[in-house]
Design a protein around this motif. Sequence first.
Motif, short mmCIF file in Angstrom:
data_model
loop_
_atom_site.label_atom_id
_atom_site.label_comp_id
_atom_site.label_asym_id
_atom_site.label_seq_id
_atom_site.Cartn_x
_atom_site.Cartn_y
_atom_site.Cartn_z
N SER A 123 10.81 7.90 -3.91
CA SER A 123 9.82 7.15 -3.49
C SER A 123 9.37 6.33 -4.14
O SER A 123 9.10 6.53 -5.85
CB SER A 123 8.86 7.95 -2.85
OG SER A 123 7.75 7.53 -2.06
N LEU A 124 9.37 4.90 -3.72
CA LEU A 124 8.92 3.63 -4.92
C LEU A 124 7.51 3.28 -4.58
O LEU A 124 7.73 3.03 -2.83
CB LEU A 124 9.52 2.84 -5.18
CG LEU A 124 10.57 3.51 -6.07
CD1 LEU A 124 11.81 2.74 -5.14
CD2 LEU A 124 10.41 2.94 -7.29
N PRO A 125 6.57 2.99 -5.21
CA PRO A 125 5.79 2.60 -4.48
C PRO A 125 6.04 1.02 -4.14
O PRO A 125 6.83 0.26 -4.64
CB PRO A 125 4.41 2.22 -6.06
CG PRO A 125 4.99 2.14 -6.91
CD PRO A 125 6.38 3.14 -6.47
N ILE A 126 5.36 0.67 -3.30
CA ILE A 126 4.94 -1.24 -2.63
C ILE A 126 4.19 -1.45 -2.76
O ILE A 126 3.43 -1.06 -2.01
CB ILE A 126 5.38 -1.00 -0.99
CG1 ILE A 126 6.71 -0.96 -0.52
CG2 ILE A 126 5.13 -2.74 -0.34
CD1 ILE A 126 7.04 -0.26 0.73
N VAL A 127 4.00 -3.03 -3.43
CA VAL A 127 2.48 -2.76 -4.09
C VAL A 127 2.61 -4.11 -3.80
O VAL A 127 3.70 -5.68 -3.47
CB VAL A 127 2.64 -2.99 -5.55
CG1 VAL A 127 1.61 -3.98 -6.36
CG2 VAL A 127 2.89 -1.53 -6.49
N LEU A 128 1.80 -5.02 -3.50
CA LEU A 128 1.43 -6.16 -2.56
C LEU A 128 0.84 -7.43 -3.80
O LEU A 128 0.45 -6.67 -5.07
CB LEU A 128 0.32 -6.81 -1.63
CG LEU A 128 0.50 -5.50 -0.15
CD1 LEU A 128 -0.47 -5.75 0.91
CD2 LEU A 128 2.10 -5.58 -0.24
N GLU A 129 1.24 -8.36 -3.88
CA GLU A 129 0.73 -9.72 -4.78
C GLU A 129 -0.56 -9.59 -5.47
O GLU A 129 -0.53 -9.99 -6.51
CB GLU A 129 1.23 -11.04 -3.74
CG GLU A 129 1.02 -12.45 -4.56
CD GLU A 129 1.21 -13.50 -3.50
OE1 GLU A 129 0.24 -14.30 -2.94
OE2 GLU A 129 2.56 -14.13 -4.33
N ASP A 130 -1.46 -9.35 -4.25
CA ASP A 130 -3.09 -8.94 -4.94
C ASP A 130 -3.61 -7.77 -6.08
O ASP A 130 -4.14 -7.38 -6.15
CB ASP A 130 -4.36 -9.38 -4.08
CG ASP A 130 -3.87 -8.45 -3.23
OD1 ASP A 130 -3.19 -7.11 -3.21
OD2 ASP A 130 -4.74 -8.03 -2.46
N GLY A 131 -2.04 -7.17 -6.31
CA GLY A 131 -1.93 -5.75 -6.90
C GLY A 131 -2.58 -4.95 -5.99
O GLY A 131 -2.43 -3.61 -6.55
N SER A 132 -2.48 -4.39 -4.38
CA SER A 132 -3.43 -3.70 -3.81
C SER A 132 -1.82 -2.78 -3.57
O SER A 132 -0.97 -3.16 -3.00
CB SER A 132 -4.08 -3.85 -2.67
OG SER A 132 -2.83 -4.88 -1.56
N PHE A 133 -1.99 -2.20 -3.80
CA PHE A 133 -0.77 -0.94 -2.55
C PHE A 133 -0.37 -0.32 -1.59
O PHE A 133 -1.62 0.08 -0.79
CB PHE A 133 -1.18 0.91 -3.27
CG PHE A 133 -0.04 1.58 -2.82
CD1 PHE A 133 0.66 2.05 -4.03
CD2 PHE A 133 -0.42 2.44 -1.58
CE1 PHE A 133 1.96 3.42 -3.45
CE2 PHE A 133 0.23 3.57 -1.42
CZ PHE A 133 1.44 4.18 -2.12
N PHE A 134 0.70 -0.36 -0.82
CA PHE A 134 0.44 -1.27 0.57
C PHE A 134 1.30 0.12 1.17
O PHE A 134 0.54 0.91 2.20
CB PHE A 134 1.78 -1.79 0.97
CG PHE A 134 1.77 -2.22 2.29
CD1 PHE A 134 1.21 -2.89 2.68
CD2 PHE A 134 3.13 -1.16 2.95
CE1 PHE A 134 1.61 -2.81 4.60
CE2 PHE A 134 3.74 -1.64 4.20
CZ PHE A 134 2.86 -1.79 4.78
N GLY A 135 2.30 1.10 0.44
CA GLY A 135 2.73 2.63 0.32
C GLY A 135 3.85 2.66 -0.57
O GLY A 135 4.00 1.94 -0.86
N THR A 136 4.86 3.06 0.52
CA THR A 136 5.95 3.54 -0.03
C THR A 136 6.99 3.19 0.80
O THR A 136 7.01 2.92 1.67
CB THR A 136 6.33 5.23 -0.60
OG1 THR A 136 6.17 5.77 0.83
CG2 THR A 136 4.83 5.25 -1.03
N LEU A 137 8.23 3.10 -0.28
CA LEU A 137 9.50 2.61 0.16
C LEU A 137 10.69 4.56 0.00
O LEU A 137 10.08 4.75 -1.42
CB LEU A 137 10.51 2.03 -0.56
CG LEU A 137 11.98 2.34 -0.25
CD1 LEU A 137 12.39 1.76 0.97
CD2 LEU A 137 12.67 0.53 -0.94
N CYS A 138 10.68 5.12 0.97
CA CYS A 138 11.08 6.37 0.26
C CYS A 138 12.42 6.85 0.77
O CYS A 138 13.04 6.78 1.98
CB CYS A 138 10.50 7.64 0.64
SG CYS A 138 9.32 7.57 2.38
N ALA A 139 13.28 7.94 0.44
CA ALA A 139 14.41 8.89 0.85
C ALA A 139 14.17 10.94 0.62
O ALA A 139 13.96 10.32 -0.30
CB ALA A 139 15.85 7.79 0.32
#
Length: 175
Positions: A123-139
Amino acid sequence: MIHVGDPAAELHYTVGMTDSFRADIAAVHDIPGIREMLEQVCTLTGMGFAAVARVTGERWVACQVLDKIEFGLHPGDELEIKTTICDEIRASGKGVFIDHVGSDPHWRTHPVPALYGFESYVSLPIVLEDGSFFGTLCAIDPAQRTRSLAEVVGQLQEFARTIGQALDGLRRVPA
């Protein structure tokens, strides 16, 4: 569970889901090539389930899913946040790679792999341009990896970056 919208998209919304979560699910669904990315995540990792999840301190919501192992989640489905490793990733901002739960001293005693019955996880963090955490890409997969996930970290990180950039782009487009 209430099923709403296009049946082909398999979007499910939990009773009480906010418009913000609905918008996030729809935005991930609208990312060009998202299904192909999840397919590539499964191919690269050798795992049978991949997902993009919206993760907050209170909720874990599947936004897009590729499920070849009949894990049973669909876009819009939720897991209790405290029963996910994604909650730990949200808190730390760091990805997690587990080739074999049973041989890892930390993870073999962790309650989450036992709860969901998986032996390999990424699982990897998905981070938006402003630095905020959106969620994850996981398997996940019920089988251990025979090839180390370390070999594909860069490619998986690039997918997470691409998803974050696509979400930023979609948020800038007027409705």
